[in-house]
Design an enzyme around this catalytic site. Sequence first.
Site, PDB file in Angstrom:
ATOM      1  N   ARG A 109       0.872  -1.190   0.000  1.00 47.01           N
ATOM      2  CA  ARG A 109       0.000   0.000   0.000  1.00 47.01           C
ATOM      3  C   ARG A 109       0.900   1.227   0.000  1.00 47.01           C
ATOM      4  NH1 ARG A 109      -5.066   2.014   3.636  1.00 47.01           N
ATOM      5  NH2 ARG A 109      -6.053   0.608   2.154  1.00 47.01           N
ATOM      6  N   HIS A 136      -7.467   0.684  -6.245  1.00 45.98           N
ATOM      7  CA  HIS A 136      -7.696  -0.013  -4.968  1.00 45.98           C
ATOM      8  C   HIS A 136      -8.474  -1.310  -5.272  1.00 45.98           C
ATOM      9  CE1 HIS A 136      -7.861  -0.709  -0.821  1.00 45.98           C
ATOM     10  NE2 HIS A 136      -8.727   0.188  -0.422  1.00 45.98           N
ATOM     11  N   GLN A 139     -10.431  -3.565  -2.650  1.00 44.31           N
ATOM     12  CA  GLN A 139     -11.674  -2.942  -2.172  1.00 44.31           C
ATOM     13  C   GLN A 139     -12.831  -3.264  -3.132  1.00 44.31           C
ATOM     14  OE1 GLN A 139     -12.360  -0.815   0.673  1.00 44.31           O
ATOM     15  NE2 GLN A 139     -14.436  -1.253  -0.024  1.00 44.31           N
ATOM     16  N   ASP A 232     -16.743   8.346  -1.476  1.00 46.19           N
ATOM     17  CA  ASP A 232     -15.435   8.189  -0.828  1.00 46.19           C
ATOM     18  C   ASP A 232     -15.059   9.552  -0.257  1.00 46.19           C
ATOM     19  OD1 ASP A 232     -12.869   7.326  -0.098  1.00 46.19           O
ATOM     20  OD2 ASP A 232     -12.031   7.506  -2.126  1.00 46.19           O
ATOM     21  N   CYS A 273     -16.125   2.931   0.939  1.00 44.51           N
ATOM     22  CA  CYS A 273     -14.990   2.053   1.250  1.00 44.51           C
ATOM     23  C   CYS A 273     -14.529   2.211   2.702  1.00 44.51           C
ATOM     24  CB  CYS A 273     -13.837   2.338   0.300  1.00 44.51           C
ATOM     25  SG  CYS A 273     -13.380   4.091   0.219  1.00 44.51           S
ATOM     26  N   ARG A 318     -13.919  -7.283   3.037  1.00 43.25           N
ATOM     27  CA  ARG A 318     -12.504  -7.074   2.718  1.00 43.25           C
ATOM     28  C   ARG A 318     -11.707  -8.317   3.117  1.00 43.25           C
ATOM     29  NH1 ARG A 318     -10.294  -2.289   2.313  1.00 43.25           N
ATOM     30  NH2 ARG A 318      -8.809  -3.474   1.090  1.00 43.25           N
TER      31      ARG A 318
HETATM   32  N1  NVA Z   1      -9.453   7.477  -1.670  1.00 42.52           N
HETATM   33  C1  NVA Z   1      -9.139   7.035  -0.336  1.00 42.52           C
HETATM   34  C2  NVA Z   1      -9.494   5.594  -0.168  1.00 42.52           C
HETATM   35  C3  NVA Z   1      -9.252   5.063   1.221  1.00 42.52           C
HETATM   36  C4  NVA Z   1      -9.610   3.606   1.364  1.00 42.52           C
HETATM   37  C5  NVA Z   1      -7.672   7.283  -0.073  1.00 42.52           C
HETATM   38  O1  NVA Z   1      -6.847   6.980  -0.943  1.00 42.52           O
HETATM   39  O2  NVA Z   1      -7.337   7.778   1.009  1.00 42.52           O
HETATM   40  N1   CP Z   2     -11.109   0.823   2.770  1.00 38.95           N
HETATM   41  C1   CP Z   2      -9.840   0.754   3.180  1.00 38.95           C
HETATM   42  O1   CP Z   2      -8.925   0.511   2.394  1.00 38.95           O
HETATM   43  O2   CP Z   2      -9.672   0.948   4.507  1.00 38.95           O
HETATM   44  P1   CP Z   2      -8.275   1.109   5.271  1.00 38.95           P
HETATM   45  O3   CP Z   2      -7.664   2.405   4.773  1.00 38.95           O
HETATM   46  O4   CP Z   2      -8.629   1.143   6.713  1.00 38.95           O
HETATM   47  O5   CP Z   2      -7.397  -0.048   4.912  1.00 38.95           O
END
Ligand code: NVA
Ligand code: CP
Length: 344
Positions: A109, A136, A139, A232, A273, A318
């Site tokens: 990540r 992602h 997700q 989101d 998400c 998830r």
């Molecule tokens: N768009 C958000 C998704 C988090 C799961 C981010 O990248 O922070």
């Molecule tokens: N939805 C998601 O990716 O959550 P986290 O950022 O908590 O992993």
Amino acid sequence: MELIDLRGRSFLTLLDYTPGEIGFLLDLAAGLKRMKCEKAPHSICGGMNAALIFEKTSTRTRCSFEVAAADLGMHSVYLDPSASQIGKKESIKDTARVLGRMFDGIEYRGYGQERVEALAEYSGVPVWNGLTNEFHPTQILADLLTIRERFGSRRRIKLVYMGDARYNMGNSLMIGAAKAGLEFTACAPEKYFPDRRLFDRCLDIASGTGAELKLETDPVAAVAGADVIYTDVWVSMGEPEEVWAERIADLLPYRVTSSLFGMAKDSCIFMHCLPSFHDLGTDTGKKIYEKFGIDCMEVEDAVFEHARSAVFDEAENRLHTIKAVMAATLADPLAVGQIASRGR
Ligand code: NVA
Ligand code: CP
């Protein structure tokens, strides 16, 4: 039933997977979910090791990978940004070649998609994308499983995504919708529309799956007939604080309010998400309230807490879908196929 063998593959974006392979991963996730509920052991990756690299923070993704690894009989090692040399003192290419000698699979990540691609290219083991700026994909598997559980697999579903459609969630939902044959509308001001090349690529995929993809600036027009409204956060991890003012000004009309939710189908579900700014229960939420005077951002609390909000089902899924990705890319395809057949 044809054997689908994904062993050895990386999972970097859903663009790399066919609709049939995505359907198989959902069957596998459903089968694994059933086994977990029945407390049936499924340690089909016994003796293997996974590295979990997180250059951005996480609750769901990290916990899902760790619990999934344990349930599959694997050991996992968590690497946070401060506890490894990655990027600062050692390149991704070198890190990949080190970790590939020690681990059977690597989760990443972080920032640009090119980083997870380099890990996959140089490690020689399956690499799983746990979120990049662009995509992602794990997700989206959880979201597709949640939609399947709610609506069954045959019905045509209209999903409307509200908000910044240029980033990881908007991009990946559009790809997932194109692959799964959904009717997808990204609703945002034009400057937040997805990249034209990606949109065209998805239109191409849609022509083979029966999906329909639209871009819309009017929230009321977008939600008419919607089965799912998805949103989101307005500012994603890694983006600078300074963008908040502009995002709030631009995206406030796209907030999922009770009134907007009420304009969709009576059976419409709300999805997100997570994490979400729906109340003042977070430090960021409080700071934004003090500065801009708004007590929620992308979704009103009443929608988030609505009986037709599916957000915690998504969060649970998830685990099952990430486990499916790990199992499919690491375990014996015969054992994997047997579990998938329990989820059909
Ligand atoms: N768009 C958000 C998704 C988090 C799961 C981010 O990248 O922070
Ligand atoms: N939805 C998601 O990716 O959550 P986290 O950022 O908590 O992993």
